[in-house]
Design a protein around this motif. Structure first.
Motif, PDB file in Angstrom:
ATOM      1  N   PRO A  96     -73.271 -29.531-139.874  1.00 56.33           N
ATOM      2  CA  PRO A  96     -73.881 -30.264-138.754  1.00 56.33           C
ATOM      3  C   PRO A  96     -73.786 -31.775-138.911  1.00 56.33           C
ATOM      4  O   PRO A  96     -73.678 -32.308-140.015  1.00 56.33           O
ATOM      5  N   TYR A  97     -73.855 -32.451-137.765  1.00 58.43           N
ATOM      6  CA  TYR A  97     -73.967 -33.904-137.735  1.00 58.43           C
ATOM      7  C   TYR A  97     -75.440 -34.321-137.736  1.00 58.43           C
ATOM      8  O   TYR A  97     -75.782 -35.393-138.200  1.00 58.43           O
ATOM      9  N   LEU A  98     -76.265 -33.473-137.201  1.00 57.18           N
ATOM     10  CA  LEU A  98     -77.690 -33.749-137.055  1.00 57.18           C
ATOM     11  C   LEU A  98     -78.469 -32.472-137.270  1.00 57.18           C
ATOM     12  O   LEU A  98     -78.042 -31.406-136.801  1.00 57.18           O
ATOM     13  N   VAL A  99     -79.575 -32.570-137.989  1.00 51.52           N
ATOM     14  CA  VAL A  99     -80.498 -31.443-138.172  1.00 51.52           C
ATOM     15  C   VAL A  99     -81.889 -31.945-137.800  1.00 51.52           C
ATOM     16  O   VAL A  99     -82.319 -33.001-138.287  1.00 51.52           O
ATOM     17  N   ALA A 100     -82.581 -31.226-136.954  1.00 53.25           N
ATOM     18  CA  ALA A 100     -83.878 -31.724-136.474  1.00 53.25           C
ATOM     19  C   ALA A 100     -84.846 -30.573-136.261  1.00 53.25           C
ATOM     20  O   ALA A 100     -84.453 -29.404-136.116  1.00 53.25           O
ATOM     21  N   THR A 101     -86.116 -30.941-136.247  1.00 54.15           N
ATOM     22  CA  THR A 101     -87.181 -30.018-135.844  1.00 54.15           C
ATOM     23  C   THR A 101     -87.931 -30.671-134.687  1.00 54.15           C
ATOM     24  O   THR A 101     -88.400 -31.813-134.812  1.00 54.15           O
TER      25      THR A 101
END
Length: 227
Positions: A217-222
């Motif tokens: 991934p380029y971005l991991v978020a919650t």
């Protein structure tokens, strides 16, 4: 109300000033991640107060990590939106790096499903710089990006975050920006332009931006919603 993820448009200049006195090559700083908490909605067409400070600086053999904090909102509610930034300046390492193992997904965690896709053109890096005042040349000058070790120009992390939030709102929050309560995001690798990427989400609010579901991934978020 203003979509809270657009905060870089009116806050970036002041936030950048909190690093002016630092004895480091700030032009090499990369966006490591941020947390954004919506305490209350920010009304549109109102004068906004912005307060920013440098909380801490942490230096190790591998990198320099800053913690900046921002509050913004109308004069009668100046802390409506809280953002904590974590820019990182990587250091050149002479030693070999140990490969990182991907985080294991628990058996009870639902697999991510694609909820939308979006594309970014060569122009997007320059357009976001004009919008926010973040004119780091790695985002819009190809030669500067290559000198810094990138194949081509890379998209601003906050631009990637904003697009991911918009896709999530449309698919998971009924298109209602006011339902966004918070986001905790890490930028795990640069998004090289041009690009076409997917947004993938679990039912527990975990979101990733990647080329496909099994790609790095380029971005991991919650993301948490107000309901």
């Amino acid at each position: 109300n203003l979509p809270p993820q657009l905060f870089p448009q009116w806050t970036f200049g002041l936030v950048a000033r909190t690093l002016e006195a630092q004895p480091y090559p700030i032009e090499r700083a990369l966006n490591g991640g941020c947390t954004m908490t919506v305490h209350r909605q920010i009304p549109a067409h109102s004068e906004l107060v912005v307060a920013a400070r440098l909380v801490s600086v942490e230096e190790t053999e591998r990198r320099i990590r800053f913690h900046q904090q921002l509050f913004t909102g109308p004069a009668d509610d100046p802390e409506a939106l809280e953002v904590n930034f974590f820019p990182v300046i990587p250091k050149r390492s002479s030693g070999s790096k140990k490969p990182r193992k991907p985080a294991a997904r628990g058996d009870d965690t639902p697999p991510p499903q694609e909820i939308g896709r979006w594309g970014a053109s060569w122009q997007d890096g320059f357009d976001f710089a004009v919008l926010t005042g973040d004119f780091n040349p790695i985002h819009w000058i190809p030669l500067a990006a290559r000198v810094s070790g990138f194949k081509r120009t890379i998209l601003h992390g906050f631009a990637t975050m904003s697009r991911a939030i918009e896709v999530y709102q449309a698919d998971q929050l009924g298109g209602d920006p006011s339902r966004l309560a918070s986001i905790d995001v890490r930028f795990t690798r640069p998004l090289v332009l041009p690009a076409d990427v997917g947004v993938f989400a679990n039912t527990d609010g975990r979101v990733i931006v990647a080329d496909h579901v099994d790609a790095k991934p380029y971005l991991v978020a919650t993301i948490q919603s107000s309901d």
